[in-house]
Scaffold this motif. Sequence first.
Motif, short mmCIF file in Angstrom:
data_model
loop_
_atom_site.label_atom_id
_atom_site.label_comp_id
_atom_site.label_asym_id
_atom_site.label_seq_id
_atom_site.Cartn_x
_atom_site.Cartn_y
_atom_site.Cartn_z
N GLU A 104 15.50 -5.65 20.10
CA GLU A 104 14.87 -4.43 19.54
C GLU A 104 16.30 -3.68 19.61
O GLU A 104 16.43 -3.07 18.69
N ALA A 105 17.13 -3.52 20.70
CA ALA A 105 18.41 -2.91 20.37
C ALA A 105 19.21 -3.49 19.35
O ALA A 105 20.05 -2.53 18.68
N LEU A 106 19.41 -4.74 19.42
CA LEU A 106 20.23 -5.50 18.19
C LEU A 106 19.89 -5.04 16.98
O LEU A 106 20.69 -5.14 16.05
N ALA A 107 18.55 -5.45 16.73
CA ALA A 107 17.88 -5.14 15.54
C ALA A 107 18.06 -3.92 14.88
O ALA A 107 17.80 -3.81 13.53
N ALA A 108 18.41 -2.93 15.57
CA ALA A 108 18.50 -1.55 15.04
C ALA A 108 19.51 -1.31 14.12
O ALA A 108 19.71 -0.69 13.30
N ARG A 109 20.61 -2.36 14.24
CA ARG A 109 21.90 -2.21 13.53
C ARG A 109 22.13 -3.74 12.79
O ARG A 109 23.06 -3.78 12.03
N HIS A 110 21.29 -4.75 13.03
CA HIS A 110 21.80 -6.11 12.46
C HIS A 110 20.45 -6.67 11.92
O HIS A 110 19.24 -6.51 12.47
N THR A 111 20.63 -7.52 10.91
CA THR A 111 19.59 -8.41 10.49
C THR A 111 19.68 -9.65 11.67
O THR A 111 20.82 -10.27 11.59
N LEU A 112 18.88 -9.93 12.58
CA LEU A 112 18.91 -11.07 13.71
C LEU A 112 18.27 -12.18 12.82
O LEU A 112 17.03 -12.19 12.60
N TRP A 113 19.00 -13.26 13.06
CA TRP A 113 18.39 -14.47 12.93
C TRP A 113 18.39 -15.24 14.10
O TRP A 113 19.44 -15.47 14.66
N ILE A 114 17.32 -15.69 14.68
CA ILE A 114 17.20 -16.12 16.10
C ILE A 114 16.48 -17.46 16.11
O ILE A 114 15.35 -17.45 15.50
N ALA A 115 17.26 -18.62 16.48
CA ALA A 115 16.66 -19.89 16.39
C ALA A 115 15.90 -20.38 17.38
O ALA A 115 16.31 -19.87 18.45
N ASP A 116 14.92 -21.23 17.32
CA ASP A 116 14.68 -22.09 18.25
C ASP A 116 15.27 -23.43 17.82
O ASP A 116 14.98 -24.01 16.70
N MET A 117 16.26 -23.90 18.55
CA MET A 117 17.12 -24.99 18.11
C MET A 117 16.30 -26.08 18.21
O MET A 117 15.29 -26.44 18.74
N PRO A 118 16.81 -27.30 17.17
CA PRO A 118 15.95 -28.52 17.17
C PRO A 118 15.81 -29.11 18.58
O PRO A 118 16.72 -29.18 19.52
N GLY A 119 14.52 -29.46 18.96
CA GLY A 119 14.21 -30.03 20.21
C GLY A 119 13.99 -29.05 21.23
O GLY A 119 13.72 -29.52 22.49
N PHE A 120 13.80 -27.69 20.93
CA PHE A 120 13.47 -26.63 21.73
C PHE A 120 12.49 -25.71 21.17
O PHE A 120 12.19 -25.82 19.96
N GLY A 121 11.44 -24.85 21.99
CA GLY A 121 10.41 -24.06 21.37
C GLY A 121 9.70 -24.65 20.21
O GLY A 121 9.03 -25.78 20.35
N ASP A 122 9.44 -23.91 19.19
CA ASP A 122 8.52 -24.33 18.09
C ASP A 122 9.36 -25.23 17.08
O ASP A 122 8.67 -25.96 16.28
N SER A 123 10.56 -25.50 17.25
CA SER A 123 11.21 -26.56 16.14
C SER A 123 10.91 -27.89 16.53
O SER A 123 10.77 -28.36 17.91
N ASP A 124 10.93 -28.83 15.61
CA ASP A 124 10.72 -30.17 15.85
C ASP A 124 12.06 -30.62 16.54
O ASP A 124 13.01 -30.31 16.63
N THR A 125 11.58 -32.18 17.19
CA THR A 125 12.72 -32.75 17.76
C THR A 125 13.75 -33.28 16.77
O THR A 125 13.29 -33.93 16.03
N LEU A 126 14.89 -33.53 17.05
CA LEU A 126 15.92 -34.26 16.04
C LEU A 126 15.37 -35.78 16.26
O LEU A 126 14.94 -36.23 16.96
N ALA A 127 15.61 -36.30 14.89
CA ALA A 127 15.22 -37.92 15.03
C ALA A 127 16.40 -38.59 15.74
O ALA A 127 17.40 -38.06 15.84
N GLY A 128 16.15 -39.91 16.20
CA GLY A 128 16.86 -40.45 16.86
C GLY A 128 16.81 -40.69 18.29
O GLY A 128 15.95 -39.78 19.03
N ASP A 129 17.89 -41.42 18.92
CA ASP A 129 17.60 -41.25 20.42
C ASP A 129 17.89 -39.98 21.09
O ASP A 129 18.83 -39.16 20.70
#
Length: 291
Positions: A65-90
């Motif tokens: 909330e503090a940072l969004a007052a001045r910025h457009t925040l783009w916050i990732a769930d990186m691949p293999g974390f959270g709601d994002s899919d797992t990377l392909a491969g080993d």
Amino acid sequence: MTTRAADLHAAEDAGLLARLERMAIRHDVAHLGRTVVWRRFGEGTPLVLLHGGHGNWMHWVRNIEALAARHTLWIADMPGFGDSDTLAGDDHAPDRLDRLVQALMATLDHLVGEDSEVAIAGFSFGALVAAHMAVRRPRITRLALLGPAGHGGPRRQGQPMQDWRIDDEDEKRRRLRHNLLALMLHDEGLADGLAMAVHEQACKATRFRSRAISRQASLGDALAAYGGPTLLMWGEHDVTAVPVEVAQQLACGANHRDWCVIPAAGHWVQFERWQEVNPMLLRWFSEAGQR
């Protein structure tokens, strides 16, 4: 804390998480047949936030909330974390960091445009990812790396981690809290309902193997290749490093790198001492775009 105060505190925590979920604009972006989930908040100059290992976008729960007052925040769930899919491969493939960085860059460019200038703040493993992104993607204006992994120096963790992947739910939560205090937080009183909710959800959804990458010494080379303005930040009691030693190693002789140590904080510094960290990040990124 009285029972009533504890109940009010729990209600505030639940309200914060619900409020952030309502505020978020979710973007599911495809890359090589897999989906990377980004959440957008606020308006202003673009600022990317990358979470740590065994994390998700909620590692920034006290900062959004503090940072969004001045910025457009783009916050990732990186691949293999959270709601994002797992990377392909080993799961242990030696190129998995490169492929993770590529997936983040491609999906971010889809959202903001490949010619857009962006700044990045990364925490722990996410700080190492941010540095590698800055090497490969042009127009990264500034970095802020909080408790960065990949420094290759000594760690000072006193308590071993406990395996929480068991059936007994009460014991599972006890072990998760133990790990939260052993690695992430210095102040035991802050291992509260909010911290536990974020930590438990993130741990259960983590599939990417980041530990070996985090222990390698690739951060210094990445920062040298990037060459842009970089803020390095640690909590005083961060067990993943000896902060002053690593800071001097990474910032010595580089006048475009600044560093600080936040008193009375552990590894998850932006959660534990958000009152100090948020203004510092806002000041640092207020000059985004100046190189």
